[in-house]
Design a protein around this motif. Structure first.
Motif, PDB file in Angstrom:
ATOM      1  N   LYS A 115       9.248  15.159  -5.385  1.00  0.00           N
ATOM      2  CA  LYS A 115       9.995  15.237  -6.652  1.00  0.00           C
ATOM      3  C   LYS A 115      11.203  16.150  -6.497  1.00  0.00           C
ATOM      4  CE  LYS A 115       7.449  13.031  -9.711  1.00  0.00           C
ATOM      5  NZ  LYS A 115       8.074  11.808 -10.150  1.00  0.00           N
ATOM      6  N   GLY A 116      10.938  17.312  -5.859  1.00  0.00           N
ATOM      7  CA  GLY A 116      12.017  18.277  -5.668  1.00  0.00           C
ATOM      8  C   GLY A 116      13.153  17.683  -4.849  1.00  0.00           C
ATOM      9  N   PHE A 117      12.787  16.995  -3.774  1.00  0.00           N
ATOM     10  CA  PHE A 117      13.829  16.426  -2.920  1.00  0.00           C
ATOM     11  C   PHE A 117      14.584  15.301  -3.626  1.00  0.00           C
ATOM     12  CE2 PHE A 117      12.129  18.832   0.581  1.00  0.00           C
ATOM     13  CZ  PHE A 117      13.253  19.058   1.339  1.00  0.00           C
ATOM     14  N   ALA A 118      13.874  14.566  -4.485  1.00  0.00           N
ATOM     15  CA  ALA A 118      14.567  13.523  -5.241  1.00  0.00           C
ATOM     16  C   ALA A 118      15.633  14.155  -6.135  1.00  0.00           C
ATOM     17  CB  ALA A 118      13.565  12.724  -6.064  1.00  0.00           C
ATOM     18  N   ALA A 119      15.282  15.289  -6.754  1.00  0.00           N
ATOM     19  CA  ALA A 119      16.254  15.963  -7.619  1.00  0.00           C
ATOM     20  C   ALA A 119      17.421  16.487  -6.801  1.00  0.00           C
ATOM     21  CB  ALA A 119      15.574  17.105  -8.370  1.00  0.00           C
ATOM     22  N   LEU A 120      17.116  17.084  -5.633  1.00  0.00           N
ATOM     23  CA  LEU A 120      18.183  17.584  -4.761  1.00  0.00           C
ATOM     24  C   LEU A 120      19.100  16.441  -4.332  1.00  0.00           C
ATOM     25  CD1 LEU A 120      16.394  20.125  -2.381  1.00  0.00           C
ATOM     26  CD2 LEU A 120      18.132  20.599  -4.100  1.00  0.00           C
ATOM     27  N   THR A 121      18.496  15.303  -4.021  1.00  0.00           N
ATOM     28  CA  THR A 121      19.297  14.170  -3.567  1.00  0.00           C
ATOM     29  C   THR A 121      20.228  13.688  -4.674  1.00  0.00           C
ATOM     30  OG1 THR A 121      17.503  13.529  -2.090  1.00  0.00           O
ATOM     31  CG2 THR A 121      19.181  11.870  -2.547  1.00  0.00           C
ATOM     32  N   ARG A 140      28.993  21.553   2.407  1.00  0.00           N
ATOM     33  CA  ARG A 140      28.800  21.069   1.044  1.00  0.00           C
ATOM     34  C   ARG A 140      28.501  19.564   1.003  1.00  0.00           C
ATOM     35  NH1 ARG A 140      27.912  18.703  -2.465  1.00  0.00           N
ATOM     36  NH2 ARG A 140      28.358  18.900  -4.689  1.00  0.00           N
ATOM     37  N   GLN A 141      29.091  18.829   1.937  1.00  0.00           N
ATOM     38  CA  GLN A 141      28.910  17.378   1.883  1.00  0.00           C
ATOM     39  C   GLN A 141      27.764  16.865   2.733  1.00  0.00           C
ATOM     40  OE1 GLN A 141      32.004  14.601   2.169  1.00  0.00           O
ATOM     41  NE2 GLN A 141      33.408  15.711   0.859  1.00  0.00           N
ATOM     42  N   MET A 142      27.271  17.699   3.672  1.00  0.00           N
ATOM     43  CA  MET A 142      26.301  17.153   4.621  1.00  0.00           C
ATOM     44  C   MET A 142      24.939  16.901   3.987  1.00  0.00           C
ATOM     45  SD  MET A 142      23.999  19.675   6.033  1.00  0.00           S
ATOM     46  CE  MET A 142      23.672  21.324   5.457  1.00  0.00           C
ATOM     47  N   TRP A 143      24.644  17.539   2.843  1.00  0.00           N
ATOM     48  CA  TRP A 143      23.285  17.462   2.285  1.00  0.00           C
ATOM     49  C   TRP A 143      22.829  16.030   2.072  1.00  0.00           C
ATOM     50  CZ3 TRP A 143      20.920  21.737   3.067  1.00  0.00           C
ATOM     51  CH2 TRP A 143      21.615  22.944   3.022  1.00  0.00           C
ATOM     52  N   ILE A 144      23.736  15.211   1.585  1.00  0.00           N
ATOM     53  CA  ILE A 144      23.316  13.844   1.278  1.00  0.00           C
ATOM     54  C   ILE A 144      22.856  13.123   2.552  1.00  0.00           C
ATOM     55  CG2 ILE A 144      25.632  12.826   1.457  1.00  0.00           C
ATOM     56  CD1 ILE A 144      22.945  11.919  -1.093  1.00  0.00           C
ATOM     57  N   TYR A 145      23.439  13.488   3.699  1.00  0.00           N
ATOM     58  CA  TYR A 145      23.003  12.882   4.956  1.00  0.00           C
ATOM     59  C   TYR A 145      21.783  13.603   5.511  1.00  0.00           C
ATOM     60  CZ  TYR A 145      27.874  11.461   4.492  1.00  0.00           C
ATOM     61  OH  TYR A 145      29.045  11.001   4.010  1.00  0.00           O
ATOM     62  N   ALA A 146      21.654  14.893   5.189  1.00  0.00           N
ATOM     63  CA  ALA A 146      20.598  15.703   5.808  1.00  0.00           C
ATOM     64  C   ALA A 146      19.279  15.621   5.049  1.00  0.00           C
ATOM     65  CB  ALA A 146      21.054  17.162   5.903  1.00  0.00           C
ATOM     66  N   GLU A 177      25.807   6.140  -3.800  1.00  0.00           N
ATOM     67  CA  GLU A 177      26.005   4.957  -4.636  1.00  0.00           C
ATOM     68  C   GLU A 177      25.528   3.702  -3.912  1.00  0.00           C
ATOM     69  OE1 GLU A 177      29.778   6.165  -6.743  1.00  0.00           O
ATOM     70  OE2 GLU A 177      27.945   7.291  -7.009  1.00  0.00           O
ATOM     71  N   ALA A 178      25.822   3.671  -2.600  1.00  0.00           N
ATOM     72  CA  ALA A 178      25.423   2.504  -1.824  1.00  0.00           C
ATOM     73  C   ALA A 178      23.907   2.422  -1.726  1.00  0.00           C
ATOM     74  CB  ALA A 178      26.027   2.585  -0.418  1.00  0.00           C
ATOM     75  N   ARG A 179      23.248   3.613  -1.661  1.00  0.00           N
ATOM     76  CA  ARG A 179      21.794   3.645  -1.513  1.00  0.00           C
ATOM     77  C   ARG A 179      21.100   3.302  -2.822  1.00  0.00           C
ATOM     78  NH1 ARG A 179      20.670   9.166   1.204  1.00  0.00           N
ATOM     79  NH2 ARG A 179      21.661   8.636   3.145  1.00  0.00           N
ATOM     80  N   ALA A 180      21.724   3.701  -3.925  1.00  0.00           N
ATOM     81  CA  ALA A 180      21.073   3.547  -5.224  1.00  0.00           C
ATOM     82  C   ALA A 180      20.931   2.065  -5.582  1.00  0.00           C
ATOM     83  CB  ALA A 180      21.869   4.265  -6.300  1.00  0.00           C
TER      84      ALA A 180
END
Ligand SMILES: Nc1ncnc2c1ncn2[C@@H]1O[C@H](COP(=O)(O)OP(=O)(O)OP(=O)(O)O)[C@@H](O)[C@H]1O
Ligand SMILES: [Mg+2]
Lengths: 283, 264
Positions: free
Chosen positions: A263-269, A187-193, A280-283
């Motif tokens: 666009k899709g990946f931006a929404a997923l991210t 569940r948490q790995m997506w943001i890194y993947a 938050e750090a990336r934004a």
């Protein structure tokens, strides 16, 4: 198609426009447009397979059992080095013949096999004739296997980026190993993947241009056919070699796919990053 | 009236017997035995590297002791044969025992993809299999108790350190733990945020909860614990009621340790 236009529009367009409208909506062009479905299906199905193989591969690479881990590593490291064109040619054929071989051992009688020495398949009854859809499925699985190895690599790294303390907390509260894996790590790995996955996805989309290798008449083969110098008995030479126009359309199509994917990946991210300090750090 | 009879019949809630633990060649715990009775607060003190965290983590088997027994409420945790590869032998038993122990970490370790409320509800729902409406009500009550009910829907990253640690305490409380473990719960906090967390822990001690508390804050250990255990290089150097351990330390090492703390 021209006769489907309302009369006022047909009148307003003029003869030349009508001719080209008719040209672009003739049966062969319509077949070209509808062959986009093969590309999209191969991309989506291939992407899903790649994700499945990726999760499986990452799970195996991270496994505690040595044989499983070795198998996972062999998959990830070897398949990544295989040219996708080659695997694309190899896998469907190998699979087809494998199925025929298994079928022949059940269906074919020894006499049949003796009667046709050196023949493939050993007896005609074991012949498996593949149509477009079977090839499409095999193509998707091939894409899945090749890009699954990249996906596994990305996911393995991402799983390890999940903070150890949170995994430990889940264990301390009695979560089972599979709950920890799915509910915390996956569940948490997506943001890194996701950054890595979006690269793999774009590579996979590009590889869908190989479908014609598997006798699938896809957008690329149609573009080649339609762009070739075109004579008709009634109009004479309609156009000379126009293939580059047609290929240009394909280029634009892939650019559009890339744009939509981004666009899709931006929404997923955004979804994956909810609450995550990394995001938050990336934004 | 029957409590005296009860307490003699009941085994202590927590018993550690002859716990050994090495990491590679580094022998971190060298034979530690410790008990905590129902309602007792035990403070673990000692210098950095003395093995306090490792000992605490042996209680819920986040670290598996190479040798020795862990007994919770009279039930020994099943483990395979002794040695560096020892593991829990009964996964189900381990999960059941763990789900009765609330652990609070130095670095909070809240699950960052879940809201504060979901963090508190996760273990009761997914490990204890309790009913959602009831858990939700209790979780909100726990957040109220630690004073962050208004943050229920926030994500951990949106909270201050002190609020995160109080959320982590609410998470520990919501499993109705019979034992609570704290590993330096305020060490990652700015001094001005320590107070709010210490207040909550003090409240829990006054409720009569059984707790093992690792802390560097001697003042706090003294005021909240009943018993203190001083670890030195993997052994218990001295233990006893806080009044004696802090007021009249016998061992020279403890005397030096306490004196050093005063200047820091
Ligand atoms: N997983 C591990 N692998 C290797 N060594 C470890 C591991 N965990 C702890 N140690 C070592 O064991 C020793 C004791 O560590 P522990 O964390 O129990 O000390 P502590 O008393 O809690 O110290 P502190 O007050 O700094 O938290 C240290 O030397 C530490 O480096
Ligand atoms: Mg420690």
């Amino acid at each position: 198609m021209v006769d489907l236009l309302p009369a006022w529009l047909a009148d307003g367009l003029g003869d030349e426009a009508l001719f080209w409208f008719g040209y672009l909506t003739d049966g062969r062009h319509l077949a070209w447009y509808s062959s986009v479905q093969f590309t999209l299906i191969a991309a989506l199905l291939g992407g899903l397979c790649a994700l499945g193989f990726g999760l499986l591969g990452a799970g195996m690479v991270g496994s505690r059992a040595l044989p499983v881990r070795l198998f996972g590593k062999a998959y990830v490291n070897m398949v990544r080095g295989v040219p996708d064109v080659l695997f694309f040619l190899f896998f469907p054929l190998a699979f087809e013949q494998g199925v025929e071989w298994m079928a022949s051992s059940v269906i074919c009688s020894p006499e049949d096999i003796a009667a046709n020495p050196g023949r493939w398949p050993p007896c005609p009854a074991a012949n498996w004739i593949l149509g477009t859809w079977e090839y499409l499925l095999l193509a998707s699985v091939s894409l899945g296997i090749v890009y699954g190895a990249f996906t596994a690599n990305v996911i393995h790294g991402a799983l390890n980026a999940v903070p150890r303390g949170q995994i430990e907390a889940a264990r301390a509260y009695g979560f089972s190993a599979s709950q920890v894996f799915w509910r915390i790590r996956v569940r948490q790995m997506w943001i890194y993947a996701l950054p890595g996955l979006s690269n793999v996805w774009l590579l996979l989309i590009k590889a869908t241009a190989l479908l014609s290798l598997l006798q699938i008449v896809d957008i690329v083969s149609w573009a080649g056919r339609l762009g070739a110098p075109n004579f008709t008995p009634s109009a004479g030479l309609v156009h000379p070699d126009w293939r580059w126009y047609y290929y240009l359309v394909l280029l634009l199509f892939y650019v559009l796919l890339t744009f939509l994917s981004e666009k899709g990946f931006a929404a997923l991210t955004r979804w994956a990053g909810r609450g995550m300090a990394v995001a938050e750090a990336r934004a | 009236m029957i409590s005296a009879a009860n307490s003699s019949a009941q085994p202590p809630l927590l018993q550690l017997e002859d716990i050994h633990k090495s990491f590679g060649t580094l022998e971190v715990l060298r034979g530690i035995s410790l008990t905590a009775g129902e309602g007792e607060v035990v403070a673990l003190i000692g210098s950095s590297g003395s093995g306090k965290s490792t000992l605490l983590r042996c209680i819920n088997l986040l670290e598996v002791p190479d040798r020795g027994r862990v007994v919770i409420g009279g039930e020994a945790v099943a483990m395979t044969s002794e040695g560096p590869h020892r593991r829990a032998a009964d996964e189900k038993q381990l999960r059941r025992i763990r789900s009765g122990i609330g652990m609070v970490f130095q670095s909070f370790n809240l699950w960052s993809h879940m809201s504060v409320l979901d963090n508190v509800m996760a273990a009761p729902l997914q490990v204890q299999g309790r009913e959602k409406a009831e858990v939700r009500e209790e979780a909100l009550a726990m957040l109220e108790k630690v004073g962050i009910a208004q943050k229920a829907d926030a994500f951990p990253a949106q909270l201050s350190g002190g609020q995160q640690q109080r959320a982590a305490i609410a998470r520990a409380l919501c499993i109705n733990p019979r034992l609570m473990l704290f590993d330096e719960p305020t060490s990652a906090l700015d001094p001005e945020l320590e107070g709010e967390v210490l207040r909550v822990i003090r409240l829990l001690a006054e409720e009569g909860r059984t707790m093992v508390l690792v802390t560097h804050d001697m003042e706090f250990a003294r005021s909240v614990a009943r018993r203190a255990v001083f670890l030195h290089e993997g052994l218990i150097e001295e233990e006893g009621p806080v009044r004696e351990v802090f007021g009249a330390p016998r061992s020279e090492r403890l005397q030096r340790f306490l004196a050093a703390g005063q200047h820091a």
